[in-house]
Design an enzyme around this catalytic site. Structure first.
Site, PDB file in Angstrom:
ATOM      1  N   LYS A  93      -2.156  34.873  20.957  1.00 36.57           N
ATOM      2  CA  LYS A  93      -3.416  34.759  21.699  1.00 36.57           C
ATOM      3  C   LYS A  93      -4.328  33.808  20.931  1.00 36.57           C
ATOM      4  O   LYS A  93      -4.456  33.910  19.713  1.00 36.57           O
ATOM      5  CB  LYS A  93      -4.057  36.150  21.812  1.00 36.57           C
ATOM      6  CG  LYS A  93      -5.297  36.193  22.708  1.00 36.57           C
ATOM      7  CD  LYS A  93      -5.875  37.616  22.790  1.00 36.57           C
ATOM      8  CE  LYS A  93      -7.018  37.701  23.784  1.00 36.57           C
ATOM      9  NZ  LYS A  93      -7.589  39.065  23.879  1.00 36.57           N
TER      10      LYS A  93
ATOM     11  N   SER B  62      -8.605  40.487  28.715  1.00 38.24           N
ATOM     12  CA  SER B  62      -8.661  39.091  28.359  1.00 38.24           C
ATOM     13  C   SER B  62      -7.341  38.488  27.894  1.00 38.24           C
ATOM     14  O   SER B  62      -7.180  37.272  27.926  1.00 38.24           O
ATOM     15  CB  SER B  62      -9.704  38.903  27.250  1.00 38.24           C
ATOM     16  OG  SER B  62      -9.256  39.518  26.051  1.00 38.24           O
TER      17      SER B  62
ATOM     18  N   SER C  83      -8.453  44.929  26.782  1.00 37.72           N
ATOM     19  CA  SER C  83      -7.897  43.585  26.908  1.00 37.72           C
ATOM     20  C   SER C  83      -6.414  43.437  26.580  1.00 37.72           C
ATOM     21  O   SER C  83      -5.827  42.394  26.833  1.00 37.72           O
ATOM     22  CB  SER C  83      -8.682  42.603  26.037  1.00 37.72           C
ATOM     23  OG  SER C  83      -9.863  42.220  26.689  1.00 37.72           O
TER      24      SER C  83
END
Lengths: 492, 485
Positions: free
Chosen positions: A78, A158, A182
């Site tokens: 990420k 997210s 997330s």
């Protein structure tokens, strides 16, 4: 021969160990999958050369018998994790061109365990969002579609780049971060597994901060076993993070098959929220049945302050974010927008106006507001008190149960534009935020499909630092659910 | 001696409270491992944390906490076993995080008091409200480029102790004495080097004026005063400015002001309306600082003898006047020097006089510190010994001391080389006096006739004849005997 990208971490580990293929071969196939996954926009930066270089080093270590627990496993990272000399953006324009001189502790741990890096994954800007539609680098597309409907759906957020890439087999697994859901919400929306460990289990050092008291890194994988393997590699005490906790990291994989016989599963009644789709309710009931059948005891529990969790979260998280994001000021790194003769204030205003997206600005403003003189007590202080109450709710629940079972999300994946006004978007986190507020470990496991053929997840929440029970229960759930469906779009 | 500003409407009392920022003497910064040495090239001592790179986290430096607690103990304060670091949010180019990590609602140290020594020998107690730990900011440099400012982050993250006093001071002298006392305490225990010129210690002064007996007036804060002289000047100017405004029927705006050292005036920096809303909240990256009472007790037990205790000991053990004792104990180096000199010389009062008036005077003139003194404490003690056992007179001793100061030679060697030994041999003195009496019958006659003042003339002549080496006491005694006939 099956595609190498079709293998789980555990399977690939066996193959590498038995010399059925090399780490370089594995990385090569994944590099092609990363390329094939471009329609999903899951990556901000692809690093195929780095993947090969690291794979070569892995092959050397395998040859010398020095393989780590993630040796040769290609991962997506990420883009909230700082990676040395590799562009790190937090999906924001404000970090334009930023290449850290340092590597986050979690990724350092992963590389030490032998994993290799395929690239940096897209996300909601500064991890703020539940649909991956706030990235400066564009929306991420969910590889799943509704049956007979070609509408693009969101992959959750997210960690939407992570969930989409894992679901489409563009990566063997990915890192995620979870501040209010997330990791778990995008995992649920893509039929993948995501675990947010206990706050303090994984170091936050080198992860771009969103809300410091809530942020936790965790793995996003295809199954529970992989999550166990990868969490062990990521976790560990870090003296560079004052909130990191010095407790030993167990071998999670070892206890997976111990079963749930005699385990007390708490069912919190407050998680039956108004307007919850019948399918979600049904799936939850199904999960209860599965665990009961596996020998667990089902206990009704109450978490009375649950309804205050979401508002408290949307005060605490923006408050911390408004302060954490002050450092993006155009002075030292990233974007600077400044014209000749501008004052310092002009530079701040222009840089931050151009650098931050709308959702980030919205939260910075909310955060500044709730911390400001005259409002602090009514908002921030009150929210912290709610937080204490929520933690007490859980402590009371642990007197009668060992782990909690709830739905992961109030709905399956949706299309951009459907319930994506800021307020409905915030409701996506309704089942997940409590674990962040109380710092508890939580996992989402794919458990079934909705009437449109989209994946749905069930969540398990455990006691602090008891990821073992969470994973063991998740494994039992996974076994019972036998979730085999694959998305329409596969990259590898 | 009350300090008042004379106005047209009568006397005005000046009220001051101080915030002293003292840099903790530690090798590393408050939350990072970067070094803290003064004088390094710009941005040479900056860690990733100090530059607020993304994802960087603060970790408390235990040494800074230790020094904060020791300083609190030395000021007789209470130690908070739980304290909390909070973020003070504001934007400035030399504040990389966009917030300063400080302590707000729960500081590490609260409530204490220090005793200040005034020039007339009196003392006064000044309340200490709190001491908290905080990060320093970096430095903006505006004169290197026509349109741009440069930033030096070497100081960014350096640990400061902010010591906040009660509004207990009533004159510039008291404010200066308070700063001196705090400086003396932190230097004594080694928690701060107290170097005001290098910025290791600086003070913000809150000044207000009122008619005696009235409520406190509105205050202005004068920022960043880094010398006692400037501080006194700034207070004097500011108090007069406020009196003038009030007497002209105006009112004081609560604001932050800067002292212009070139012009000797204070200027407005920002008014209350521009004041930041700092949006303080507990720093979520840091856990509360939890101390154990046993550890605090240990630190208290290990503190060196503090200036006030030492001062009282000097008064009671050495019989020194309070003011002298205060001067000698203000700096650890001074008291150490003095005590070594007493050990070597044996006369505490005489030694105190020599250290304070002779040594300090010469060091001041030569712009030297006591640690660089060419006269060692042993040597000064030796000189005092020579005076005490009548080897030399006090007058000769001053010449000897000049020599010692310029050459570093031992007192005994100088006396020996130059043959300055006092003549205490009564035979030699008697011979001189016999001569004197024989050669000056007129004066003898007058003296014996009742003009006893003439004894001074005889003493002078005897001393002159002995080149100053005759012991004045012996001379007096013999003269009186012989003149009496």
């Amino acid at each position: 021969m099956t595609k190498l990208t079709g293998l789980t971490i555990a399977q690939a580990r066996e193959g590498l160990k038995n010399k059925e293929f090399s780490a370089v071969e594995l990385a090569t196939e994944y590099n092609a999958a990363v390329e094939a996954a471009r329609p999903l926009n899951a990556f901000i930066t692809e690093t195929p050369e780095k993947a090969l270089e690291m794979a070569k080093a892995s092959d050397d270590r395998i040859a010398k018998g020095e393989a780590g627990i993630m040796e040769g496993i290609p991962l997506g990272i990420k883009d909230l994790f700082c990676t040395e000399d590799v562009l790190t953006t937090a999906a924001s324009h404000i970090l334009d061109g930023f290449k850290p001189q340092y590597e986050s502790t979690v990724t350092t741990n992963l590389w030490k365990s032998g994993a290799t890096m395929l690239g940096k994954l897209n996300l909601d800007q500064f991890a703020m969002g539940s649909a991956n539609i706030t990235s400066f680098y564009g929306d991420v597309i969910n590889p799943w579609k509704r049956e007979g409907d070609n509408t693009d759906l969101v992959p959750g957020g997210s960690s939407g780049g992570s969930s989409a890439a894992v679901a489409a087999h563009a990566v063997a697994a990915a890192t995620g971060t979870d501040t209010g859901g997330s990791i778990r919400q995008p995992a649920a929306l893509t039929g993948t597994v995501g675990i947010k460990p206990t706050y303090g289990r994984c170091s936050r050092w080198g992860i771009v901060a969103f809300a410091s008291s809530l942020d936790q890194a965790g793995p996003m994988t295809r199954d529970v076993r992989d999550a166990s393997i990868m969490l062990e590699a990521m976790a560990g005490y870090d003296p560079k993070d004052a909130t990191s906790v010095n407790v030993p990291v167990p071998n999670y994989e070892a206890s997976l098959e111990n079963g749930v016989k005699g385990l007390r599963i708490g069912i919190p009644k407050e998680y039956r929220v108004d307007g919850m789709p019948a399918e979600i309710e049904k799936l939850w009931q199904q999960g209860i049945e599965w665990l009961k059948a596996a020998g667990a005891e089902i206990v009704d529990v109450s978490l009375p302050h649950t309804k205050y969790a979401l508002p408290a979260y949307y005060i605490v998280a923006p408050a911390e974010a408004s302060s954490n994001l002050s450092r993006y000021d155009g002075v030292r790194y990233g974007l600077r927008v400044c014209d000749e003769g501008d004052s310092l204030d002009d530079m701040y205003e222009k840089t931050r106006a151009a650098g931050f997206g709308d959702e980030v600005k919205r939260r910075v403003m909310i955060g500044a507001y709730v911390l400001s003189a005259g409002y602090y007590d009514a908002y921030y202080l009150k929210a912290q008190k709610v937080r204490t109450r929520i933690a007490e709710d859980f402590n009371n629940a642990w007197k009668s149960c060992d782990v909690l079972l709830t739905p992961s999300t109030p709905s399956a994946a949706f299309a951009k534009g459907e319930n994506s006004d800021p307020l409905s978007m915030y409701l996506n986190d309704v089942f997940t935020v409590t674990a962040n507020l109380a710092g508890l470990p939580g996992i989402s496991v794919p458990a079934g499909l909705d009437s449109n053929g989209l994946p749905l997840g069930l969540q398990l929440v455990g006691k602090p630092f008891d990821e073992e029970t969470v994973l063991r229960t998740a494994f039992a759930l996974e076994q019972a659910a036998g979730f085999e469906a694959k998305p329409q779009f596969m990259a590898g | 001696m009350t300090y008042m500003i004379k106005g047209n409407t009568g006397d005005w009392e000046v009220v001051m409270g101080l915030e002293i920022h003292a840099q903790v003497s530690s090798n590393a910064k408050l939350f990072s491992g970067a070094a803290t040495t003064f004088g390094a090239d710009p941005n040479e001592q900056v860690s990733l944390v100090d530059a607020a790179m993304p994802g960087m986290l603060p970790v408390v430096n235990k040494e800074c906490v230790r020094q904060g607690v020791r300083t609190g103990l030395a000021m007789g304060c209470e130690i908070n076993l739980k304290s909390v670091f909070a973020r003070k949010n504001y934007f400035y180019a030399d504040l990389p995080q966009g917030y300063q990590i400080s302590q707000f609602e729960e500081p590490i140290v609260k409530r204490g008091k220090v005793t200040i020594d005034l020039e007339d020998g009196s003392t006064k107690e000044i309340g200490v409200e709190r001491l908290h730990l905080e990060q320093d900011a970096g430095k903006s440099i505006h004169d290197q480029h026509p349109t741009q400012s440069y930033i030096d982050l070497n100081r960014s993250g350096v640990c400061l102790m902010e010591i906040v006093s009660d509004p207990d001071m009533r004159s510039p002298e008291e404010a200066a004495a308070y700063v001196s006392k705090i400086r003396s305490i932190v230097r004594c225990i080694g928690s701060c080097d107290g170097n005001m010129a290098e910025g290791s210690m600086r003070a913000d002064v809150n000044v207000s004026v009122r008619k005696p007996g009235d409520e406190y007036g509105t205050r202005c804060e004068i920022k960043n005063l880094n010398s006692l002289r400037f501080m006194k000047q700034a207070i004097e100017f500011e108090a007069k400015r406020q009196v003038q405004i009030l007497e002209e029927g105006g009112s004081i705006d609560q604001e932050t002001r800067l002292f212009d050292t070139a012009k000797g005036i204070t200027r407005s920096m920002r008014s209350k309306e521009d004041a930041h809303d700092y949006r303080y909240f507990p720093d979520p990256d840091l856990l509360p600082v939890i101390l154990e009472q046993a550890w605090v007790d240990e630190l208290a037990a290990d503190l060196p003898e503090l200036p006030d205790v030492k001062k009282n000991r000097f008064i009671s053990d050495f019989g020194l006047p309070a003011y002298d004792a205060g001067v000698l104990t203000a700096e650890t180096e001074n008291s150490a020097y003095y005590e070594q000199a007493v050990d070597a010389g044996g006369d505490p009062k005489l030694t105190a006089n020599w250290v304070i008036s002779e040594l300090f005077g010469r060091l001041n003139k030569a712009d030297m510190s006591i640690t660089d003194s060419p006269v060692t404490p042993e040597n000064l003690g030796q000189l005092v010994g020579l005076i005490k056992d009548d080897t030399i007179s006090g007058k000769i001793a001053k010449d000897v001391f000049d020599d010692m100061f310029s050459t570093g030679k031992m007192a005994k060697d100088i006396v020996e080389e130059k043959g300055l030994k006092q003549i205490t041999d009564t035979g030699a003195i008697e011979a001189i006096i016999d001569d004197l009496i024989a050669n000056n019958p007129g004066q003898v006659e007058q003296y014996r006739g009742g003009n006893e003042k003439l004894i001074g003339w005889f003493v002078g002549q005897t001393m002159k004849a002995s080149q100053g080496k005759a012991n004045p006491g012996v001379v007096n005694k013999i003269l009186k005997e012989k003149l009496a006939g």
